[in-house]
Design an enzyme around this catalytic site. Structure first.
Site, PDB file in Angstrom:
ATOM      1  CD  GLN A 100      47.450  55.015  47.289  1.00 33.97           C
ATOM      2  OE1 GLN A 100      46.849  53.948  47.225  1.00 33.97           O
ATOM      3  NE2 GLN A 100      47.078  55.998  48.088  1.00 33.97           N
ATOM      4  CE1 TYR A 181      45.634  49.021  54.322  1.00 34.90           C
ATOM      5  CE2 TYR A 181      45.268  51.237  53.501  1.00 34.90           C
ATOM      6  CZ  TYR A 181      44.800  49.960  53.767  1.00 34.90           C
ATOM      7  OH  TYR A 181      43.492  49.625  53.499  1.00 34.90           O
ATOM      8  NE  ARG A 228      44.533  59.453  49.475  1.00 34.57           N
ATOM      9  CZ  ARG A 228      43.389  58.775  49.483  1.00 34.57           C
ATOM     10  NH1 ARG A 228      43.369  57.511  49.829  1.00 34.57           N
ATOM     11  NH2 ARG A 228      42.266  59.348  49.134  1.00 34.57           N
ATOM     12  N   GLY A 317      36.410  60.221  44.644  1.00 35.41           N
ATOM     13  CA  GLY A 317      36.605  58.781  44.604  1.00 35.41           C
ATOM     14  C   GLY A 317      35.421  58.065  43.997  1.00 35.41           C
ATOM     15  NE  ARG A 318      32.526  56.726  48.620  1.00 46.77           N
ATOM     16  CZ  ARG A 318      32.274  56.869  49.914  1.00 46.77           C
ATOM     17  NH1 ARG A 318      31.743  55.883  50.592  1.00 46.77           N
ATOM     18  NH2 ARG A 318      32.555  58.000  50.534  1.00 46.77           N
TER      19      ARG A 318
HETATM   20  C1  8OZ Z   1      39.236  49.925  50.477  1.00 45.89           C
HETATM   21  C2  8OZ Z   1      39.429  48.564  50.465  1.00 45.89           C
HETATM   22  C3  8OZ Z   1      40.707  48.060  50.511  1.00 45.89           C
HETATM   23  C4  8OZ Z   1      41.792  48.923  50.558  1.00 45.89           C
HETATM   24  C5  8OZ Z   1      42.771  52.418  51.460  1.00 45.89           C
HETATM   25  C6  8OZ Z   1      43.778  51.027  49.800  1.00 45.89           C
HETATM   26  O1  8OZ Z   1      41.958  52.521  52.371  1.00 45.89           O
HETATM   27  C7  8OZ Z   1      42.742  51.228  50.594  1.00 45.89           C
HETATM   28  C8  8OZ Z   1      41.589  50.305  50.566  1.00 45.89           C
HETATM   29  C9  8OZ Z   1      40.304  50.787  50.523  1.00 45.89           C
HETATM   30  O2  8OZ Z   1      43.638  53.275  51.270  1.00 45.89           O
END
Ligand code: 8OZ
Length: 364
Positions: A100, A181, A228, A317-318
């Site tokens: 990713q 982001y 994504r 995920g987790r």
């Molecule tokens: C949790 C902590 C830091 C970054 C995301 C890459 O939320 C993250 C991320 C998740 O996509």
């Protein structure tokens, strides 16, 4: 209704996945010096090679793209070499792995930026959120707005990182267009108040994501490029005035680009699935390749969504953190090990490579 199961093989581009369960990207903050993945990183991913597909933790396309301590990059030769050890390990154990790629934009801190500079963003609007830096949590820094003539450089950073990914042995890349982001900061109008060709209309706000995707697909092939998105997730202080039309438009354009999958965080990332009204079926109907559903899935929900034909693949995920052999456990109905929240971010082997597989646990 169909009688497909999660444990049937699935064709994704040129890959055959042995099952429909994907390891979601998970930030672990354990990169070594130079933000290079280590032998421990290779062990961690190799232990999870039975996933239908592994998507790595978010990985920077440039120095400026970093927003958290000790997250890996893919823009130096040492990083390419480090990731090569990871992809070799996963492939040796019969797995498949995408990386990713991200640029965090305004979710960063001056102490993580080259020369202590301000992080960059579509507009100079600071997010009300924190990042992990200097071994603790701190408010993110005030960003500066990117100039129009800087945007081709960002597109090129993604293109180059995708080329590096192939050089490092990855099967493909996922473009991180979610979770607040940089690419999502452009998409959602709460963070984007530009008045140029990258702000304002739905088309303009989608432009940077689509340019990045076209450049990456052109570089490595659309059949190795996934994207994504998180249409209604509020994480990292995001708001969007019209997510349905914004994301329907994006899905149509990504369909034209022919990208191999759309990975959709349904609801609030890592939180409730029901957070704002959104018609995911309408989104999916505009995209004719693979739909990878994410957020809060367990075996029961994923199985019923698959039977209803609502998604092709499901990202967990987790559960993958504390169950390296998650696929075998789900398949046999074995109990799942609980996660230790204290060892999620940073540190070493503890809470990273020391969660046993069932066979190992029995042997102990
Ligand atoms: C949790 C902590 C830091 C970054 C995301 C890459 O939320 C993250 C991320 C998740 O996509």
């Amino acid at each position: 209704m169909t009688n497909r199961t999660l444990f049937d093989a699935f064709r994704l581009g040129n890959l055959t996945l042995p099952n429909r369960i994907v390891m979601a990207p998970l930030t672990r903050n354990r990169a070594g010096k130079g933000l290079v993945p280590t032998e421990l990183t290779a062990t961690y991913y190799r232990q999870r090679a039975s996933a239908g597909l592994i998507i790595t933790e978010a990985t920077q396309v440039s120095e400026q793209a970093q927003g958290y301590q000790d997250t890996p990059g893919l823009y130096t030769q040492a990083q390419i070499d480090g990731w090569r050890r990871v992809t070799d390990a996963v492939h040796a154990d019969g797995g498949r792995i995408f990386v990713q790629l991200w640029h965090v934009g305004r979710i960063s801190h001056v102490d993580l930026q080259p020369g202590g500079a301000a992080p960059v963003a579509p507009s100079a609007i600071r997010a009300q959120t924190q990042t992990f830096v200097n071994n603790g949590f701190a408010e993110v820094s005030e960003p500066r707005a990117l100039a129009l003539d800087e945007l081709p450089g960002i597109v090129n950073d993604f293109r180059q990182a995708a080329a590096n990914a192939i050089a490092a042995g990855f099967d493909g890349v996922e473009i991180h267009g979610a979770n607040g982001y940089l690419l999502e900061q452009f998409i959602k109008d709460g963070a984007n108040q530009r008045s140029d060709a990258y702000g304002g209309s739905i088309e303009n706000r989608a432009r940077l994501l689509l340019e990045v995707t076209a450049a990456v697909a052109n570089e490595i092939g659309a059949d190795r490029t996934g994207v994504r998105l998180s249409p209604v997730s509020p994480v990292n202080d995001m708001t969007c005035s019209d997510p349905q039309s914004q994301y329907n438009y994006i899905a149509e354009r990504l369909n034209e680009l022919g990208v191999v999958y759309l990975h959709v965080v349904e609801g609030a990332t890592g939180g409730p699935r029901q957070v704002a009204p959104f018609d995911y079926a309408a989104l999916r109907s505009r995209f004719h390749q693979t739909y990878l559903a994410n957020n809060g899935y367990d075996l029961e929900l994923a199985s019923s969504r698959l039977t209803e034909g609502q998604a092709d693949l499901f990202a967990f995920g987790r559960p993958f953190i504390s169950n390296p052999d998650l696929i075998a456990r789900l398949k046999t109905g074995a109990p799942l090990a609980a996660i230790n929240p204290a060892t999620l971010y940073g540190g070493g082997a503890e809470g990273y490579t020391d969660y046993p597989a069932l066979a190992d646990a029995h042997a102990q």
